[in-house]
Design a protein around this motif. Structure first.
Motif, PDB file in Angstrom:
ATOM      1  N   LEU A  61       0.828  -1.208   0.000  1.00 13.99           N
ATOM      2  CA  LEU A  61       0.000   0.000   0.000  1.00 13.99           C
ATOM      3  C   LEU A  61       0.861   1.255   0.000  1.00 13.99           C
ATOM      4  O   LEU A  61       0.547   2.235  -0.690  1.00 13.99           O
ATOM      5  CB  LEU A  61      -0.929  -0.002   1.215  1.00 13.99           C
ATOM      6  CG  LEU A  61      -1.900   1.180   1.305  1.00 13.99           C
ATOM      7  CD1 LEU A  61      -2.809   1.232   0.089  1.00 13.99           C
ATOM      8  CD2 LEU A  61      -2.731   1.102   2.586  1.00 13.99           C
ATOM      9  N   GLY A 100      -4.539  -6.537  -2.035  1.00 22.02           N
ATOM     10  CA  GLY A 100      -5.278  -5.285  -1.929  1.00 22.02           C
ATOM     11  C   GLY A 100      -4.653  -4.200  -2.780  1.00 22.02           C
ATOM     12  O   GLY A 100      -5.339  -3.501  -3.534  1.00 22.02           O
ATOM     13  N   ALA A 101      -3.328  -4.047  -2.670  1.00 18.19           N
ATOM     14  CA  ALA A 101      -2.617  -3.043  -3.455  1.00 18.19           C
ATOM     15  C   ALA A 101      -2.657  -3.377  -4.942  1.00 18.19           C
ATOM     16  O   ALA A 101      -2.790  -2.483  -5.790  1.00 18.19           O
ATOM     17  CB  ALA A 101      -1.168  -2.935  -2.980  1.00 18.19           C
ATOM     18  N   SER A 104      -6.298  -2.636  -6.260  1.00 16.49           N
ATOM     19  CA  SER A 104      -6.543  -1.190  -6.232  1.00 16.49           C
ATOM     20  C   SER A 104      -5.737  -0.471  -7.307  1.00 16.49           C
ATOM     21  O   SER A 104      -6.240   0.450  -7.966  1.00 16.49           O
ATOM     22  CB  SER A 104      -6.188  -0.625  -4.856  1.00 16.49           C
ATOM     23  OG  SER A 104      -6.984  -1.206  -3.851  1.00 16.49           O
ATOM     24  N   ASP A 250      -9.025  -0.577  -1.594  1.00 20.36           N
ATOM     25  CA  ASP A 250      -8.074  -1.357  -0.806  1.00 20.36           C
ATOM     26  C   ASP A 250      -8.700  -1.763   0.531  1.00 20.36           C
ATOM     27  O   ASP A 250      -8.415  -2.838   1.057  1.00 20.36           O
ATOM     28  CB  ASP A 250      -6.798  -0.547  -0.571  1.00 20.36           C
ATOM     29  CG  ASP A 250      -5.739  -1.337   0.181  1.00 20.36           C
ATOM     30  OD1 ASP A 250      -5.020  -2.140  -0.454  1.00 20.36           O
ATOM     31  OD2 ASP A 250      -5.627  -1.155   1.409  1.00 20.36           O
TER      32      ASP A 250
END
Length: 286
Positions: A61, A100-101, A104, A250
């Protein structure tokens, strides 16, 4: 009171992030501080690196936000920014394995590319506040659906590294509150020692906020991000709007959405006369 440009804030923040990244990675390489530098999470036998950060997902992130800030500041150089984004996606995938990163950033890249088309950009800008509103209900509905019929969502659960299982365990253990509660066992191996069951990992910001701050807390969180997205839409700040959305997305897979280093899209200063200057309208560069 003078206006403070978000562009200036981003420039300073980018410099601080680059310095921080260099400091953390240098400390990791030189082993200045003891840290969990390498995590083998047994995901297809792939080793994920945190490079001195607390967790590979944090690294992912942090890198994603740093790269996005560069594209926000220099989005007029479209082809160079697109190449940088694709390179960053490859780096995050190979080094951190942060889903997640990855997801996104993929969405951000698509929206960044679609920003070249006025009609698509117009529709995306209108839809983002609505999608942000739906992310929390979708999270809660997925947990309820998995709780009722786990086999129906088994493939999705596996794809999300068994996040639905962990979220359901935490939801069943702590349950519903209006204003929140203490959740000392979330993210702690102590739960395994006490109950002999899976640890309570909550990799979803909306569910985590719901459990820790109650229904009122998650409503306030959603309203805050919707308010900011509507404001950016009205100001025609498309590039900042999709930046904000990437952070919210995210939050569907990780629980770092309101970490201090992820709050930059919320920043803006309002004076008595008018709102502060935002990033130069994206339309002007097309």
């Amino acid at each position: 009171m003078q206006d403070v440009s978000i562009r200036k804030i981003l420039s300073v923040d980018l410099g601080v992030r680059i310095f921080t990244l260099a400091l953390i990675i240098s400390s990791f390489i030189l082993q200045f501080f003891p840290t969990e530098n390498i995590l083998n999470l047994e995901r297809d036998g792939v080793v994920r690196y945190s490079l001195g950060f607390v967790h590979p997902n944090t690294t992912g992130l942090f890198l994603m936000i740093l790269i996005i800030e560069i594209t926000v500041l220099y989005h007029r150089w479209f082809k160079s920014c697109l190449f940088l984004l694709l390179s960053a996606l490859l780096l995050i995938t190979r080094v951190t394995g942060s889903r997640g990163a990855e997801i996104s950033l993929i969405v951000y890249i698509l929206f960044f590319f679609f920003g070249e088309k006025r009609i698509l950009k117009k529709w995306i800008s209108k839809l983002i506040p609505l999608v942000i509103f739906l992310l929390a209900p979708i999270s809660l509905l997925l947990v309820q659906a998995f709780q009722s019929n786990p086999s129906a969502l088994n493939k999705l659960n596996e794809l999300l590294s068994y996040r639905l299982s962990f979220l359901t365990n935490a939801f069943n253990f702590y349950g519903f509150t209006w204003f929140g509660q203490d959740t000392p066992l979330i993210g702690q191996g102590t739960f395994w020692d006490l109950y002999g069951s899976q640890s309570l990992w909550v990799d979803n910001q909306y569910i985590l906020t719901f459990l820790q701050n109650g229904l009122i807390g998650v409503l306030l969180l959603v309203v805050l991000y919707i308010y900011r997205s509507v404001y950016l839409h009205k100001k025609n700040s498309y590039i900042m709007l999709i930046f904000l959305f990437s952070i919210c997305l995210d939050g569907l897979i990780e629980s770092q959405m309101i970490s201090f280093f992820a709050l930059i899209p919320l920043l803006g200063v309002k004076t008595k006369k008018n709102y502060s200057e935002e990033i130069v309208n994206y339309e002007e560069s097309n």
